[in-house]
Design a protein around this motif. Structure first.
Motif, PDB file in Angstrom:
ATOM      1  N   PRO A  53       0.831  -1.204   0.000  1.00 53.71           N
ATOM      2  CA  PRO A  53       0.000   0.000   0.000  1.00 53.71           C
ATOM      3  C   PRO A  53       0.866   1.255   0.000  1.00 53.71           C
ATOM      4  CG  PRO A  53      -0.215  -1.176   2.092  1.00 53.71           C
ATOM      5  CD  PRO A  53       0.715  -1.960   1.228  1.00 53.71           C
ATOM      6  N   LEU A  54       0.479   2.228  -0.798  1.00 53.92           N
ATOM      7  CA  LEU A  54       1.142   3.520  -0.830  1.00 53.92           C
ATOM      8  C   LEU A  54       0.048   4.564  -0.660  1.00 53.92           C
ATOM      9  CD1 LEU A  54       3.764   5.104  -1.184  1.00 53.92           C
ATOM     10  CD2 LEU A  54       3.326   5.118  -3.634  1.00 53.92           C
ATOM     11  N   ARG A  55      -0.183   4.907   0.582  1.00 49.89           N
ATOM     12  CA  ARG A  55      -1.284   5.819   0.898  1.00 49.89           C
ATOM     13  C   ARG A  55      -0.722   7.113   1.453  1.00 49.89           C
ATOM     14  NH1 ARG A  55      -3.329   0.754   1.743  1.00 49.89           N
ATOM     15  NH2 ARG A  55      -5.213   0.311   0.574  1.00 49.89           N
ATOM     16  N   PHE A  56      -1.203   8.206   0.903  1.00 57.93           N
ATOM     17  CA  PHE A  56      -0.754   9.511   1.345  1.00 57.93           C
ATOM     18  C   PHE A  56      -1.709  10.065   2.397  1.00 57.93           C
ATOM     19  CE2 PHE A  56       0.696   9.201  -3.122  1.00 57.93           C
ATOM     20  CZ  PHE A  56       2.059   9.280  -2.893  1.00 57.93           C
ATOM     21  N   ALA A  57      -1.145  10.684   3.417  1.00 59.75           N
ATOM     22  CA  ALA A  57      -1.952  11.367   4.429  1.00 59.75           C
ATOM     23  C   ALA A  57      -2.386  12.723   3.871  1.00 59.75           C
ATOM     24  CB  ALA A  57      -1.137  11.557   5.704  1.00 59.75           C
ATOM     25  N   ARG A  58      -3.421  13.277   4.449  1.00 57.85           N
ATOM     26  CA  ARG A  58      -3.912  14.575   3.979  1.00 57.85           C
ATOM     27  C   ARG A  58      -2.845  15.661   4.028  1.00 57.85           C
ATOM     28  NH1 ARG A  58      -9.221  15.239   7.278  1.00 57.85           N
ATOM     29  NH2 ARG A  58      -9.594  13.017   7.334  1.00 57.85           N
ATOM     30  N   ASP A  59      -1.962  15.576   5.015  1.00 60.86           N
ATOM     31  CA  ASP A  59      -0.951  16.617   5.152  1.00 60.86           C
ATOM     32  C   ASP A  59       0.381  16.278   4.473  1.00 60.86           C
ATOM     33  OD1 ASP A  59      -0.288  14.623   6.953  1.00 60.86           O
ATOM     34  OD2 ASP A  59       0.239  16.003   8.566  1.00 60.86           O
ATOM     35  N   ASP A  60       0.448  15.178   3.726  1.00 62.90           N
ATOM     36  CA  ASP A  60       1.658  14.868   2.959  1.00 62.90           C
ATOM     37  C   ASP A  60       1.826  15.893   1.842  1.00 62.90           C
ATOM     38  OD1 ASP A  60       2.525  12.667   4.398  1.00 62.90           O
ATOM     39  OD2 ASP A  60       1.505  11.221   3.113  1.00 62.90           O
ATOM     40  N   ALA A  61       3.059  16.180   1.511  1.00 66.68           N
ATOM     41  CA  ALA A  61       3.377  17.210   0.517  1.00 66.68           C
ATOM     42  C   ALA A  61       2.918  16.818  -0.881  1.00 66.68           C
ATOM     43  CB  ALA A  61       4.873  17.464   0.515  1.00 66.68           C
ATOM     44  N   ASP A  62       2.366  17.787  -1.591  1.00 70.05           N
ATOM     45  CA  ASP A  62       2.069  17.619  -3.011  1.00 70.05           C
ATOM     46  C   ASP A  62       3.378  17.738  -3.795  1.00 70.05           C
ATOM     47  OD1 ASP A  62      -0.644  17.344  -2.603  1.00 70.05           O
ATOM     48  OD2 ASP A  62      -1.096  19.439  -3.012  1.00 70.05           O
ATOM     49  N   GLY A  63       3.400  17.125  -4.960  1.00 72.74           N
ATOM     50  CA  GLY A  63       4.578  17.195  -5.812  1.00 72.74           C
ATOM     51  C   GLY A  63       5.042  15.813  -6.228  1.00 72.74           C
ATOM     52  N   THR A  64       6.279  15.742  -6.667  1.00 73.96           N
ATOM     53  CA  THR A  64       6.846  14.497  -7.174  1.00 73.96           C
ATOM     54  C   THR A  64       7.527  13.713  -6.058  1.00 73.96           C
ATOM     55  OG1 THR A  64       7.198  15.537  -9.328  1.00 73.96           O
ATOM     56  CG2 THR A  64       8.408  13.500  -8.891  1.00 73.96           C
ATOM     57  N   TRP A  65       7.043  12.498  -5.837  1.00 74.03           N
ATOM     58  CA  TRP A  65       7.612  11.583  -4.848  1.00 74.03           C
ATOM     59  C   TRP A  65       8.532  10.607  -5.582  1.00 74.03           C
ATOM     60  CZ3 TRP A  65       5.709  10.585   0.411  1.00 74.03           C
ATOM     61  CH2 TRP A  65       4.893  11.616   0.877  1.00 74.03           C
ATOM     62  N   GLN A  66       9.694  10.338  -5.006  1.00 75.97           N
ATOM     63  CA  GLN A  66      10.674   9.440  -5.611  1.00 75.97           C
ATOM     64  C   GLN A  66      10.594   8.056  -4.963  1.00 75.97           C
ATOM     65  OE1 GLN A  66      12.509  10.479  -8.248  1.00 75.97           O
ATOM     66  NE2 GLN A  66      11.439  12.444  -8.026  1.00 75.97           N
ATOM     67  N   ILE A  67      10.664   7.033  -5.800  1.00 74.65           N
ATOM     68  CA  ILE A  67      10.626   5.651  -5.326  1.00 74.65           C
ATOM     69  C   ILE A  67      11.829   4.914  -5.911  1.00 74.65           C
ATOM     70  CG2 ILE A  67       9.324   3.494  -5.289  1.00 74.65           C
ATOM     71  CD1 ILE A  67       6.789   5.275  -5.773  1.00 74.65           C
ATOM     72  N   ALA A  68      12.630   4.308  -5.030  1.00 73.63           N
ATOM     73  CA  ALA A  68      13.783   3.520  -5.455  1.00 73.63           C
ATOM     74  C   ALA A  68      13.607   2.092  -4.956  1.00 73.63           C
ATOM     75  CB  ALA A  68      15.076   4.114  -4.895  1.00 73.63           C
ATOM     76  N   VAL A  69      13.893   1.135  -5.831  1.00 72.54           N
ATOM     77  CA  VAL A  69      13.749  -0.281  -5.492  1.00 72.54           C
ATOM     78  C   VAL A  69      15.066  -0.985  -5.804  1.00 72.54           C
ATOM     79  CG1 VAL A  69      12.491  -2.406  -5.996  1.00 72.54           C
ATOM     80  CG2 VAL A  69      11.300  -0.213  -6.091  1.00 72.54           C
ATOM     81  N   LYS A  70      15.501  -1.846  -4.871  1.00 69.41           N
ATOM     82  CA  LYS A  70      16.716  -2.625  -5.097  1.00 69.41           C
ATOM     83  C   LYS A  70      16.477  -4.060  -4.660  1.00 69.41           C
ATOM     84  CE  LYS A  70      21.621  -2.813  -3.996  1.00 69.41           C
ATOM     85  NZ  LYS A  70      22.712  -2.166  -3.238  1.00 69.41           N
TER      86      LYS A  70
END
Length: 85
Positions: A53-70
């Motif tokens: 799950p990738l759920r954003f809270a109401r107060d999480d910042a708008d914009g581009t979120w970065q995701i890195a997987v290894k």
């Protein structure tokens, strides 16, 4: 891939098929300011796939979120981003 509130990760072979067995991946999620998000951690893949799950809270910042997987056995890595509005 981020869709319907879930981050989906797939580890595939040279033919595009999911890799059999279990793999361990490290996922890092950062907000637009570079702060690490709660979903950051290690996850077990089964059959080359994991869905978290990738759920954003109401107060999480708008914009581009970065995701890195290894993938931790082979060191294969990938990055993507998701826009939160």
């Amino acid at each position: 891939d981020v869709k319907d509130g879930f981050l989906r990760v797939a580890l595939v072979d040279a033919t595009g098929r999911p890799v059999a067995g279990r793999q361990l991946v490290e996922i890092e999620v950062r907000d637009p300011k570079g702060t690490v998000h709660d979903e950051t951690g290690r996850y077990a893949m089964t059959g080359g796939r994991v869905k978290i799950p990738l759920r954003f809270a109401r107060d999480d910042a708008d914009g581009t979120w970065q995701i890195a997987v290894k993938e931790l056995t082979t060191g294969f890595a990938a990055k993507t981003s998701v826009n939160r509005k």
